[in-house]
Design a protein around this motif. Sequence first.
Motif, PDB file in Angstrom:
ATOM      1  N   GLY A 321      58.913  31.149  68.293  1.00 10.26           N
ATOM      2  CA  GLY A 321      58.224  31.080  69.580  1.00 10.26           C
ATOM      3  C   GLY A 321      57.118  30.051  69.552  1.00 10.26           C
ATOM      4  N   MET A 322      56.213  30.197  70.483  1.00  7.27           N
ATOM      5  CA  MET A 322      55.128  29.221  70.643  1.00  7.27           C
ATOM      6  C   MET A 322      54.209  29.233  69.410  1.00  7.27           C
ATOM      7  SD  MET A 322      52.637  29.388  73.923  1.00  7.27           S
ATOM      8  CE  MET A 322      53.889  29.546  75.163  1.00  7.27           C
ATOM      9  N   SER A 323      53.701  28.075  69.023  1.00 10.07           N
ATOM     10  CA  SER A 323      52.810  28.034  67.857  1.00 10.07           C
ATOM     11  C   SER A 323      51.495  28.731  68.194  1.00 10.07           C
ATOM     12  CB  SER A 323      52.534  26.584  67.449  1.00 10.07           C
ATOM     13  OG  SER A 323      51.650  25.999  68.391  1.00 10.07           O
ATOM     14  N   ILE A 324      50.781  29.138  67.138  1.00  6.24           N
ATOM     15  CA  ILE A 324      49.487  29.803  67.327  1.00  6.24           C
ATOM     16  C   ILE A 324      48.544  28.879  68.099  1.00  6.24           C
ATOM     17  CG2 ILE A 324      47.413  30.525  66.059  1.00  6.24           C
ATOM     18  CD1 ILE A 324      49.343  32.663  65.803  1.00  6.24           C
ATOM     19  N   ASP A 325      48.598  27.606  67.777  1.00  3.31           N
ATOM     20  CA  ASP A 325      47.695  26.651  68.422  1.00  3.31           C
ATOM     21  C   ASP A 325      47.987  26.547  69.921  1.00  3.31           C
ATOM     22  OD1 ASP A 325      45.658  24.639  68.348  1.00  3.31           O
ATOM     23  OD2 ASP A 325      47.256  23.177  68.661  1.00  3.31           O
ATOM     24  N   GLU A 326      49.268  26.549  70.246  1.00  6.96           N
ATOM     25  CA  GLU A 326      49.648  26.495  71.656  1.00  6.96           C
ATOM     26  C   GLU A 326      49.218  27.768  72.390  1.00  6.96           C
ATOM     27  OE1 GLU A 326      53.796  24.986  73.656  1.00  6.96           O
ATOM     28  OE2 GLU A 326      53.682  25.129  71.473  1.00  6.96           O
ATOM     29  N   TYR A 343      41.055  33.610  60.831  1.00  6.66           N
ATOM     30  CA  TYR A 343      40.578  33.684  59.449  1.00  6.66           C
ATOM     31  C   TYR A 343      41.194  32.625  58.541  1.00  6.66           C
ATOM     32  CZ  TYR A 343      39.370  38.356  61.235  1.00  6.66           C
ATOM     33  OH  TYR A 343      38.899  39.406  61.976  1.00  6.66           O
ATOM     34  N   GLY A 344      42.018  31.754  59.105  1.00  8.37           N
ATOM     35  CA  GLY A 344      42.627  30.716  58.273  1.00  8.37           C
ATOM     36  C   GLY A 344      43.645  31.299  57.296  1.00  8.37           C
ATOM     37  N   LYS A 345      44.303  32.375  57.713  1.00 12.01           N
ATOM     38  CA  LYS A 345      45.266  33.019  56.814  1.00 12.01           C
ATOM     39  C   LYS A 345      46.698  32.731  57.253  1.00 12.01           C
ATOM     40  CE  LYS A 345      43.893  37.394  55.537  1.00 12.01           C
ATOM     41  NZ  LYS A 345      43.272  38.713  55.774  1.00 12.01           N
ATOM     42  N   GLN A 346      47.580  32.673  56.284  1.00  9.68           N
ATOM     43  CA  GLN A 346      49.001  32.537  56.571  1.00  9.68           C
ATOM     44  C   GLN A 346      49.455  33.737  57.404  1.00  9.68           C
ATOM     45  OE1 GLN A 346      51.637  30.446  55.067  1.00  9.68           O
ATOM     46  NE2 GLN A 346      50.010  28.990  54.575  1.00  9.68           N
ATOM     47  N   VAL A 347      50.271  33.459  58.413  1.00  9.16           N
ATOM     48  CA  VAL A 347      50.763  34.552  59.263  1.00  9.16           C
ATOM     49  C   VAL A 347      51.851  35.326  58.532  1.00  9.16           C
ATOM     50  CG1 VAL A 347      51.927  35.119  61.432  1.00  9.16           C
ATOM     51  CG2 VAL A 347      50.263  33.231  61.351  1.00  9.16           C
ATOM     52  N   ARG A 348      51.601  36.631  58.360  1.00  9.28           N
ATOM     53  CA  ARG A 348      52.648  37.537  57.869  1.00  9.28           C
ATOM     54  C   ARG A 348      52.655  38.733  58.792  1.00  9.28           C
ATOM     55  NH1 ARG A 348      50.995  36.896  52.215  1.00  9.28           N
ATOM     56  NH2 ARG A 348      49.957  38.916  52.320  1.00  9.28           N
ATOM     57  N   ALA A 373      44.466  39.586  75.278  1.00  6.16           N
ATOM     58  CA  ALA A 373      44.240  38.368  74.487  1.00  6.16           C
ATOM     59  C   ALA A 373      44.844  38.514  73.085  1.00  6.16           C
ATOM     60  CB  ALA A 373      42.745  38.074  74.397  1.00  6.16           C
ATOM     61  N   ALA A 374      44.603  39.675  72.463  1.00  6.65           N
ATOM     62  CA  ALA A 374      45.104  39.871  71.092  1.00  6.65           C
ATOM     63  C   ALA A 374      46.631  39.899  71.090  1.00  6.65           C
ATOM     64  CB  ALA A 374      44.546  41.164  70.500  1.00  6.65           C
ATOM     65  N   ARG A 375      47.215  40.575  72.074  1.00  2.00           N
ATOM     66  CA  ARG A 375      48.684  40.656  72.138  1.00  2.00           C
ATOM     67  C   ARG A 375      49.285  39.265  72.344  1.00  2.00           C
ATOM     68  NH1 ARG A 375      49.283  44.202  76.129  1.00  2.00           N
ATOM     69  NH2 ARG A 375      49.620  42.576  77.659  1.00  2.00           N
ATOM     70  N   TRP A 376      48.632  38.502  73.184  1.00  2.00           N
ATOM     71  CA  TRP A 376      49.125  37.146  73.456  1.00  2.00           C
ATOM     72  C   TRP A 376      49.107  36.295  72.174  1.00  2.00           C
ATOM     73  CZ3 TRP A 376      51.934  34.208  76.353  1.00  2.00           C
ATOM     74  CH2 TRP A 376      51.801  32.817  76.244  1.00  2.00           C
ATOM     75  N   LEU A 377      47.994  36.351  71.450  1.00  2.00           N
ATOM     76  CA  LEU A 377      47.902  35.542  70.223  1.00  2.00           C
ATOM     77  C   LEU A 377      48.914  36.028  69.183  1.00  2.00           C
ATOM     78  CD1 LEU A 377      44.040  35.147  69.883  1.00  2.00           C
ATOM     79  CD2 LEU A 377      45.704  33.414  70.589  1.00  2.00           C
ATOM     80  N   GLN A 378      49.137  37.334  69.192  1.00  2.00           N
ATOM     81  CA  GLN A 378      50.025  37.946  68.213  1.00  2.00           C
ATOM     82  C   GLN A 378      51.495  37.683  68.515  1.00  2.00           C
ATOM     83  OE1 GLN A 378      48.306  41.691  67.183  1.00  2.00           O
ATOM     84  NE2 GLN A 378      50.292  42.639  66.970  1.00  2.00           N
TER      85      GLN A 378
END
Length: 381
Positions: A321-326, A343-348, A373-378
């Motif tokens: 899906g869409m990148s975190i940055d997008e 936090y600059g952490k790898q997404v798992r 907002a959190a759901r959208w980023l997630q």
Amino acid sequence: MDTRTGLPVVGMVGGGQLARMTHQAAISLGQSLRVLAESPDDSAALVIGDVRIGSHTDLAALREFAKDCDAVTFDHEHVPTEHIAALEGEGVRIYPGSAALLFAQDKGRMRARLAELGAPVPRWRPVNDTADIAAFAAETGWPVIAKATRGGYDGKGVWVLSSPDEAQRLVDTGTPLIVEEKVPLRRELAALVARSPFGQVAAYPVVETVQRDGICVEVLAPAPGLSDERAVAAQQLAIDLAHALGVVGLLAVELFETDTGIVVNELAMRPHNSGHWSIEGARTSQFEQHLRAVLDYPMGSTALTAPAVVMANVLGGASGGMSIDERLHHLFAADPGARVHFYGKQVRPGRKIGHVTVLGDDMTEVRARAARAARWLQEGK
Ligand code: ADP
């Protein structure tokens, strides 16, 4: 002291997001934060100038790390108690000290000490085998909650046991355990306080922590609908525990609210997920407060900056899906008031990778914005 600035050097053992956010507070105070990280890719190691790579279980590495620090503190509870005691013996100002931290490291010791101090705790017992667990369950009824005495986090190390068979399977793993009654909880609360070596304490407003699958997903500050009486009692309990245990730095007291009152679930002696809201939502963030406390500065105001503050954790979602940055671009367009911390952490999947804080006048509206907002980023939807 850092001779370049004339201001303190604080060492933090552990390079996770708590150290990363403590660094942000240290910058404002002119302090130099040094971290002992496992890897240069750790959350805090990515952003801090003075990073030492080493293991928190290696006494020689800890000793070297602590040299010239005005105070040493932790972003997790995993440094062996005897190493902390050894450093104390060598004159290192290390907070919280070994005598206090023990009660945040070992759930059996914590429960025993809390009971001794007369703090309200669930019924519990140390257990060695299935017969012990079954005997406890005969008094409280199944299911019971079993907990690893050490090393658990985010619900890992907590099991709901419904039968002797399930108990046997857990006992067979060899994990040292305690068991507890399953508390009929209405909701979970947290009382966060800071205490300095001088003995000054500062208490934050009591918050509600919303958990899903053993992980904290939202924190509501102040806890909606909590009576003043119960809020003050929770703050007083946390203050009394901080004094009684000799905690220096932050103490987070995780609580269960039942129909009849509050009981203590857990203690943490460091900046805590239940206090992330304070970066924007309190006059003094928990991270600054922790630094002030371990350096014996006077405490800062814990007053709320808005009537309703909600922090929602961002967990790693499914890949694709869409990148975190997008996603961030879209979020900022949709809700300019949402404050984002990554936090600059790898997404798992399921890993805490950041949080969002929203402030406002109405808890229901603020909560909906933070969750959206959190759901959208997630999830990107
Ligand atoms: P961790 O150290 O992994 O955070 P906790 O002891 O805080 O573990 O337990 C995680 C969650 O499990 C709690 O937030 C709560 O939702 C639930 N839980 C823990 N102990 C009990 C109990 N005695 N009764 C009911 N629920 C519990």
